[in-house]
Scaffold this active site. Sequence first.
Site, PDB file in Angstrom:
ATOM      1  CE  LYS A 106      41.531  41.935  27.053  1.00 18.87           C
ATOM      2  NZ  LYS A 106      41.278  43.008  28.033  1.00 18.87           N
ATOM      3  N   GLY A 220      53.440  43.551  36.798  1.00 21.68           N
ATOM      4  CA  GLY A 220      53.551  44.015  35.410  1.00 21.68           C
ATOM      5  C   GLY A 220      53.230  45.498  35.383  1.00 21.68           C
ATOM      6  CB  ALA A 222      48.077  47.030  36.134  1.00 16.37           C
ATOM      7  N   GLY A 223      50.346  46.456  38.166  1.00 17.58           N
ATOM      8  CA  GLY A 223      50.730  46.199  39.556  1.00 17.58           C
ATOM      9  C   GLY A 223      51.915  47.039  40.007  1.00 17.58           C
TER      10      GLY A 223
END
Length: 416
Positions: A106, A220, A222-223
Amino acid sequence: MTPQHTPYERFRANLATAMDLLDLAPAERKSLEEPKNIHRKAIDVAMDDGTKRTFDAFRVQYNDARGPYKGGIRFHPLADEDEVKALAALMAIKTAVAGIPMGGAKGGVQCNPKELSRKELEAVSRAYIRAFADHVGEDIDVPAPDVNTTPQVMAWMRDEYEKAKRTYAPAMITGKPMAYGGSVGRDTATARGGFFILDEYVRSQGLKPEKLRVAIQGFGNAGATMAAFLHEAGYTVAAVSDSKGGIFRERGIDPKRVAEIKAQTGSVAGETDGGRAVTNEELLELPCDILIPAALDNVINGGNAGNIRARTVLELANGPTTPEADAVLEGKGVTVIPDVLANAGGVTVSYFEWCQGRSGEQWTADEVDTKLRRTMLESFRAVREEAAKRKISHRMAAFVVGVGRIVETMKARGWM
Ligand code: GLU
């Protein structure tokens, strides 16, 4: 259980339980307790007003036994080394659960992209990849989008990398725009994968989508996409929120309308349309059947887990539920479908993009969707079997499956 304070400590708590269940020897445990590499750089960026600013930047490479390191880069004021470490480790579990031949990493830049101009954002993106150019690459470590990073950011990074290395490297990064090496379906992949799993779970429980109310925290990529998929499939999306606030409307909201409002006003909370305004925190405790945290980590914790009313939690965010909260939810009989399973659609289509970048092929939307569905349902099956066999939560089962697969490869390679 004693509270786990930092994200990496919370990861370590789950890892320790999984390693106990897998009966790992002390030397084997040690090789999973810390990431393989932690890269940290201060990056200098020229601001529009002529000044220079320095940002802390990280790339943490947790494990690459199963293939090149893989994982997104986030731009966020709270991104620090500990959080990026935890997210890197979760990526390794996630790629292993999904059964894709990649490891886990990450990246992060501690900055507030909402305060940066487009030119400054480009400069941060280019400076980041220049700083870590020797540590990434299609066979080494393949970054991707995460919180606040977009296909455009990926394009700037690929361009900068190709210039710095004087090479052509379509597979060095994923989540790119379609015009510059992207894959069809990558933009909706995280939500699509989560949707396949949720829908499979709902049907296996004999529940009817039309009767289920869903609350989604975070609007965003994903949501917002998840809200659209659920609405389309007949679920009632009753609440949505973003960092500035949210709305609850029992009869349901139209995600398209909310997206328009967000585009106009900068927040989903602009218009309640007969519903009521709620805060981002209140949303979690609303009377809904399914709760989907799709923003940041640590939002369901010891302080509010007791107030959660949903019977099912689907984690589209990374690390939204602390181990303390897991214990409370388990006690209440709430099913948590964990991040490393539920949001693996993003990295799965990233892997498809990487395959296409390496082979020069271009897959169709149908191909991507069919393969994504198969991958998601296959990982879900493996996790459910492990959970049933050992009588453990889905999170613990996913950790056991993921860590088990990493250990198997490390042993085969003679690393353990
Ligand atoms: N940032 C996403 C995640 O947390 C996607 C990572 C990727 O595509 O490599 O899973």
